[in-house]
Scaffold this motif. Structure first.
Motif, PDB file in Angstrom:
ATOM      1  N   THR A   2      -2.123 -13.236  -9.962  1.00  6.18           N
ATOM      2  CA  THR A   2      -2.627 -14.260  -9.069  1.00  6.18           C
ATOM      3  C   THR A   2      -2.795 -13.699  -7.661  1.00  6.18           C
ATOM      4  N   PHE A   3      -3.291 -14.576  -6.761  1.00  4.95           N
ATOM      5  CA  PHE A   3      -3.422 -14.200  -5.363  1.00  4.95           C
ATOM      6  C   PHE A   3      -2.071 -13.757  -4.800  1.00  4.95           C
ATOM      7  N   ALA A   4      -0.993 -14.475  -5.170  1.00  4.37           N
ATOM      8  CA  ALA A   4       0.337 -14.120  -4.681  1.00  4.37           C
ATOM      9  C   ALA A   4       0.718 -12.698  -5.103  1.00  4.37           C
ATOM     10  N   ALA A   5       0.291 -12.312  -6.293  1.00  4.70           N
ATOM     11  CA  ALA A   5       0.620 -10.969  -6.780  1.00  4.70           C
ATOM     12  C   ALA A   5      -0.084  -9.900  -5.952  1.00  4.70           C
ATOM     13  N   THR A   6      -1.345 -10.121  -5.622  1.00  6.30           N
ATOM     14  CA  THR A   6      -2.047  -9.137  -4.794  1.00  6.30           C
ATOM     15  C   THR A   6      -1.472  -9.097  -3.384  1.00  6.30           C
ATOM     16  N   TYR A   7      -1.025 -10.263  -2.912  1.00  2.00           N
ATOM     17  CA  TYR A   7      -0.380 -10.306  -1.595  1.00  2.00           C
ATOM     18  C   TYR A   7       0.894  -9.464  -1.608  1.00  2.00           C
ATOM     19  N   LEU A   9       1.659  -7.084  -3.715  1.00  2.00           N
ATOM     20  CA  LEU A   9       1.317  -5.679  -3.948  1.00  2.00           C
ATOM     21  C   LEU A   9       0.933  -5.004  -2.641  1.00  2.00           C
ATOM     22  N   GLY A  10       0.090  -5.662  -1.847  1.00  3.88           N
ATOM     23  CA  GLY A  10      -0.313  -5.087  -0.574  1.00  3.88           C
ATOM     24  C   GLY A  10       0.862  -4.873   0.355  1.00  3.88           C
ATOM     25  N   ALA A  11       1.762  -5.869   0.411  1.00  3.84           N
ATOM     26  CA  ALA A  11       2.933  -5.755   1.278  1.00  3.84           C
ATOM     27  C   ALA A  11       3.866  -4.645   0.808  1.00  3.84           C
ATOM     28  N   ARG A  12       4.060  -4.549  -0.495  1.00  2.43           N
ATOM     29  CA  ARG A  12       4.974  -3.528  -1.037  1.00  2.43           C
ATOM     30  C   ARG A  12       4.439  -2.125  -0.761  1.00  2.43           C
ATOM     31  N   LEU A  13       3.156  -1.933  -0.999  1.00  3.46           N
ATOM     32  CA  LEU A  13       2.574  -0.619  -0.758  1.00  3.46           C
ATOM     33  C   LEU A  13       2.615  -0.260   0.724  1.00  3.46           C
ATOM     34  N   PHE A  14       2.422  -1.250   1.582  1.00  2.18           N
ATOM     35  CA  PHE A  14       2.435  -0.993   3.020  1.00  2.18           C
ATOM     36  C   PHE A  14       3.807  -0.542   3.486  1.00  2.18           C
ATOM     37  N   TRP A  15       4.841  -1.287   3.143  1.00  2.99           N
ATOM     38  CA  TRP A  15       6.182  -0.978   3.647  1.00  2.99           C
ATOM     39  C   TRP A  15       6.771   0.267   3.015  1.00  2.99           C
ATOM     40  N   ARG A  16       6.170   0.765   1.938  1.00  2.64           N
ATOM     41  CA  ARG A  16       6.643   2.011   1.334  1.00  2.64           C
ATOM     42  C   ARG A  16       5.904   3.232   1.864  1.00  2.64           C
ATOM     43  N   ASP A  17       4.833   3.020   2.602  1.00  3.53           N
ATOM     44  CA  ASP A  17       4.018   4.116   3.118  1.00  3.53           C
ATOM     45  C   ASP A  17       4.539   4.502   4.503  1.00  3.53           C
ATOM     46  N   LYS A  18       5.301   5.592   4.573  1.00  2.00           N
ATOM     47  CA  LYS A  18       5.926   5.984   5.832  1.00  2.00           C
ATOM     48  C   LYS A  18       4.893   6.371   6.883  1.00  2.00           C
ATOM     49  N   ALA A  19       3.826   7.041   6.470  1.00  2.00           N
ATOM     50  CA  ALA A  19       2.796   7.435   7.424  1.00  2.00           C
ATOM     51  C   ALA A  19       2.117   6.211   8.027  1.00  2.00           C
ATOM     52  N   MET A  20       1.834   5.218   7.183  1.00  2.00           N
ATOM     53  CA  MET A  20       1.189   4.005   7.677  1.00  2.00           C
ATOM     54  C   MET A  20       2.130   3.214   8.576  1.00  2.00           C
ATOM     55  N   ILE A  96      -8.772 -10.747  -4.655  1.00  2.00           N
ATOM     56  CA  ILE A  96      -8.270  -9.402  -4.374  1.00  2.00           C
ATOM     57  C   ILE A  96      -8.281  -9.140  -2.873  1.00  2.00           C
ATOM     58  N   LEU A  97      -9.409  -9.390  -2.244  1.00  2.00           N
ATOM     59  CA  LEU A  97      -9.521  -9.137  -0.814  1.00  2.00           C
ATOM     60  C   LEU A  97      -8.679 -10.109  -0.007  1.00  2.00           C
ATOM     61  N   ALA A  98      -8.618 -11.356  -0.450  1.00  2.00           N
ATOM     62  CA  ALA A  98      -7.823 -12.351   0.281  1.00  2.00           C
ATOM     63  C   ALA A  98      -6.347 -11.971   0.277  1.00  2.00           C
ATOM     64  N   GLY A  99      -5.850 -11.446  -0.844  1.00  2.00           N
ATOM     65  CA  GLY A  99      -4.455 -11.027  -0.897  1.00  2.00           C
ATOM     66  C   GLY A  99      -4.178  -9.879   0.056  1.00  2.00           C
ATOM     67  N   GLU A 100      -5.081  -8.904   0.081  1.00  2.00           N
ATOM     68  CA  GLU A 100      -4.919  -7.761   0.987  1.00  2.00           C
ATOM     69  C   GLU A 100      -4.987  -8.217   2.451  1.00  2.00           C
TER      70      GLU A 100
END
Length: 241
Positions: A2-7, A9-20, A96-100
């Motif tokens: 769902t939209f919540a899942a993409t939201y 996913l985006g948050a998890r990938l962001f906070w795990r990316d040290k460079a970002m 997809i885009l709305a979640g990101e």
């Protein structure tokens, strides 16, 4: 999915990316807190100077934490074929885009509000005199800048170039809105007027004056431009050579 899942996913990938995190959280937060604290202690009208520089630094946060963050993230996920795989699920393109975008907006707002709390304590910057205008401008600016960042990915040929290609936009938005100090005052009048049309300038203007009508119109126009660009030009797969 769902939209919540993409939201999430985006948050998890962001906070795990040290460079970002270093580029879009640590750096803008350091500038947004450090510069007001410095102004507080080196100028006679320290509190007023710190308050004004913090308003300008909101443009830095929005340019890096919202615009750069999503432009780099979507470019990377496009080249890694993550976006293509997401389209193979039951999610629509809009979801997809709305979640990101929603994830990016949340991060930008949290960073900016955390910086506000820090400068209130460390630089004695007062609570915004126009709270509704301040928080409305923060939210509206974050949404607009995230949408513009998503649209900007159409110009990025490869993810390796994403960070470098967003820097000119960051510099224009940050300098034009006063994020680097009153440099814009020394520019020709026509250029000052052009900088005044930037979305970050609208956000800073609303914070400074409490006016909502013109900043809201400015952000609405930029949002429409971003949505049209996403609709017509957004790429879901890497560019084939």
């Amino acid at each position: 999915m769902t939209f919540a899942a993409t939201y999430k996913l985006g948050a998890r990938l962001f906070w795990r990316d040290k460079a970002m995190l270093a580029a879009s959280v640590v750096t803008p937060a350091g500038l947004a807190v450090g510069m007001p604290v410095l102004m507080r202690h080196v100028q006679a009208d320290g509190v007023a100077a710190a308050t004004e520089i913090f308003r300008g630094s909101a443009a830095i946060i929005l340019s890096l934490t919202a615009f750069m963050n999503i432009a780099v993230a979507l470019s990377t996920r496009r080249d890694q074929l993550i976006l293509k795989r997401l389209r193979a699920t039951r999610l629509t393109d809009g979801q997809i885009l709305a979640g990101e975008i929603a994830s990016t907006v949340t991060q930008a707002v949290v960073v900016l509000l955390a910086c506000l709390a820090a400068v209130m304590v460390l630089a004695e910057v007062p609570f915004p005199a126009h709270p509704a205008a301040f928080f409305g401008a923060v939210l509206g600016g974050a949404v607009t800048m995230a949408l513009l960042g998503a649209a900007y990915t159409a110009l990025i040929p490869r993810s390796e170039l994403a960070a470098a290609m967003v820097m000119p936009f960051f510099l224009v938005c940050a300098v034009g809105a006063g994020g680097m100090g009153p440099l814009v005052q020394y520019l020709p009048g026509w250029l000052q007027n052009a900088f005044g049309l930037l979305p970050t300038s609208a956000v800073v203007h609303a914070m400074r004056t409490g006016e909502l009508a013109m900043p809201a119109l400015n952000l609405a126009v930029w949002t429409l431009v971003a949505l049209v660009a996403i609709r017509l030009r957004f790429r879901w797969e890497p560019r084939r050579s």
